[in-house]
Design an enzyme around this catalytic site. Structure first.
Site, PDB file in Angstrom:
ATOM      1  N   LYS A 121      61.551 -15.066  60.677  1.00 43.12           N
ATOM      2  CA  LYS A 121      62.185 -13.878  61.496  1.00 43.12           C
ATOM      3  C   LYS A 121      63.189 -14.463  62.483  1.00 43.12           C
ATOM      4  O   LYS A 121      64.123 -13.610  62.560  1.00 43.12           O
ATOM      5  CB  LYS A 121      61.163 -13.023  62.419  1.00 43.12           C
ATOM      6  CG  LYS A 121      60.181 -12.259  61.385  1.00 43.12           C
ATOM      7  CD  LYS A 121      61.128 -11.243  60.676  1.00 43.12           C
ATOM      8  CE  LYS A 121      60.069 -10.242  59.881  1.00 43.12           C
ATOM      9  NZ  LYS A 121      61.000  -9.456  59.217  1.00 43.12           N
TER      10      LYS A 121
ATOM     11  N   ASN B  36      64.213  -4.400  54.854  1.00 42.19           N
ATOM     12  CA  ASN B  36      62.880  -4.314  55.471  1.00 42.19           C
ATOM     13  C   ASN B  36      62.005  -5.143  54.842  1.00 42.19           C
ATOM     14  O   ASN B  36      61.000  -5.401  55.390  1.00 42.19           O
ATOM     15  CB  ASN B  36      62.427  -2.751  55.420  1.00 42.19           C
ATOM     16  CG  ASN B  36      60.962  -2.807  55.949  1.00 42.19           C
ATOM     17  OD1 ASN B  36      61.005  -2.980  57.267  1.00 42.19           O
ATOM     18  ND2 ASN B  36      60.214  -2.370  55.223  1.00 42.19           N
TER      19      ASN B  36
ATOM     20  N   ASP C  72      61.249  -1.369  46.065  1.00 43.10           N
ATOM     21  CA  ASP C  72      60.128  -2.086  46.242  1.00 43.10           C
ATOM     22  C   ASP C  72      59.646  -2.694  45.082  1.00 43.10           C
ATOM     23  O   ASP C  72      60.130  -2.369  43.955  1.00 43.10           O
ATOM     24  CB  ASP C  72      58.888  -1.266  46.737  1.00 43.10           C
ATOM     25  CG  ASP C  72      57.759  -1.800  47.426  1.00 43.10           C
ATOM     26  OD1 ASP C  72      57.790  -1.703  48.899  1.00 43.10           O
ATOM     27  OD2 ASP C  72      56.967  -2.680  47.192  1.00 43.10           O
TER      28      ASP C  72
ATOM     29  N   ASP D  61      62.422  -6.851  43.324  1.00 48.52           N
ATOM     30  CA  ASP D  61      61.742  -8.044  43.929  1.00 48.52           C
ATOM     31  C   ASP D  61      62.867  -9.009  44.685  1.00 48.52           C
ATOM     32  O   ASP D  61      63.660  -9.297  44.236  1.00 48.52           O
ATOM     33  CB  ASP D  61      60.902  -8.964  42.802  1.00 48.52           C
ATOM     34  CG  ASP D  61      60.434 -10.131  43.410  1.00 48.52           C
ATOM     35  OD1 ASP D  61      60.689 -10.380  44.650  1.00 48.52           O
ATOM     36  OD2 ASP D  61      59.504 -10.810  42.778  1.00 48.52           O
TER      37      ASP D  61
ATOM     38  N   TYR E 248      56.023 -17.134  59.554  1.00 44.70           N
ATOM     39  CA  TYR E 248      56.696 -15.853  59.770  1.00 44.70           C
ATOM     40  C   TYR E 248      57.522 -15.946  60.819  1.00 44.70           C
ATOM     41  O   TYR E 248      58.838 -15.398  60.648  1.00 44.70           O
ATOM     42  CB  TYR E 248      55.493 -14.927  59.823  1.00 44.70           C
ATOM     43  CG  TYR E 248      56.105 -13.692  60.222  1.00 44.70           C
ATOM     44  CD1 TYR E 248      56.191 -12.822  59.039  1.00 44.70           C
ATOM     45  CD2 TYR E 248      55.748 -12.836  61.245  1.00 44.70           C
ATOM     46  CE1 TYR E 248      56.612 -11.490  58.962  1.00 44.70           C
ATOM     47  CE2 TYR E 248      56.024 -11.247  61.380  1.00 44.70           C
ATOM     48  CZ  TYR E 248      56.629 -10.909  60.212  1.00 44.70           C
ATOM     49  OH  TYR E 248      57.122  -9.424  60.464  1.00 44.70           O
TER      50      TYR E 248
ATOM     51  N   ALA F 207      53.992  -2.505  65.119  1.00 50.90           N
ATOM     52  CA  ALA F 207      54.085  -0.928  64.674  1.00 50.90           C
ATOM     53  C   ALA F 207      52.886  -0.919  63.627  1.00 50.90           C
ATOM     54  O   ALA F 207      52.541  -1.515  62.605  1.00 50.90           O
ATOM     55  CB  ALA F 207      55.193  -0.841  63.855  1.00 50.90           C
TER      56      ALA F 207
END
Length: 260
Positions: free
Chosen positions: A172, A102, A47, A75, A168, A201
């Site tokens: 995606k 992810n 992360d 990063d 976004y 989620a």
């Protein structure tokens, strides 16, 4: 409302070495890391947020053992960080079998008001970051000669329209296309590339950055009348990473009833 039942691990990833990006905190990445450990894998969590990453590593190491889980700050917008993640995972684990991409960044802005900076930032983390990590992992898996798996986190928004989400959604949708095309490039080396496309989620960070009205609207669209738990998305990722999915590549698995 259907109440989900958490299913215990069955060693689906026994002997596998896994790296997971954006794995700090309480979202899908952390749930994937935990699920992989429960299924017998050793895991490198990464992360960009160093403090939260160490907290996640320490918590998982307390349950699964210090040798089972390691942490590397990454990063995904920085190529040198991405390469250090892949190299570091191999150094710590001996081999990289699975990469879970992810990392992603959202936001809400009308196309009429969206700045170049907003557009480029979301694309750089969500799409370009997935590309950078995929490229580095594929090169390593090719050179290892033992095959491997890459699982990307896409989104149903890559299929459907939603107000204020042009950047976004474009990112995606790009992850989906990247998944399909890179799967063909990877196949000669025995590497499978697939993606999951969750809809909603629920986790604390999402609740923090999303209005109650929008959450209610999105929840109402769900077939079960509730948001998915992060571990339910993680289950689908673990399936794609496992040998049960040995003939699946270039697929985008919807963790939702929604395609449009």
């Amino acid at each position: 409302m259907t109440v989900p039942r958490y299913v215990e691990g069955h060693d689906l990833l026994a002997g596998k070495n896994v790296a997971v990006t954006a794995a700090a905190g309480t979202g899908i990445g952390a749930a994937v890391a935990r699920r992989c450990l429960e299924e017998g894998a050793r895991v490198v969590v990464s992360d960009h947020h160093e403090r939260r990453l160490e907290e996640t590593r320490a918590a998982l190491a307390g349950e699964f053992g210090a040798d089972a889980v390691h942490a590397i700050v990454c990063d995904v917008t920085r190529e040198e960080h991405v390469q250090a993640l892949i190299d570091g995972a191999v150094e710590r684990l001996g081999r990289l079998d699975v990469l879970v991409n992810n990392a992603g960044l959202g936001g809400t802005a009308s196309v009429l008001e969206m700045t170049d900076e907003q557009w480029l930032r979301v694309l750089d983390v969500t799409l370009n970051g997935t590309f950078r990590c995929t490229r580095a992992a594929l090169r390593r898996m090719r050179d290892q000669g033992t095959g491997g798996v890459i699982v990307n986190n896409a989104s149903v928004i890559g299929w459907r329209a939603q107000e204020g989400q042009a950047h976004y959604a474009a990112a995606k949708a790009g992850v989906m296309a990247l998944t399909r095309c890179s799967a063909l490039d990877a196949a000669p080396y025995g590497v499978r590339v697939n993606a999951v496309a969750p809809s909603l989620a629920m986790h604390p960070f999402l609740a923090k950055v999303t209005t109650d009205d929008l959450l209610a609207e999105l929840t109402a669209r769900e077939a079960f009348g509730r948001a998915a738990e992060p571990w339910e998305v993680a289950n689908a990722m673990v399936f794609l990473a496992s040998d049960y999915a040995s003939y699946l590549t270039g697929e985008v698995l919807s963790v939702s009833s929604q395609h449009a």
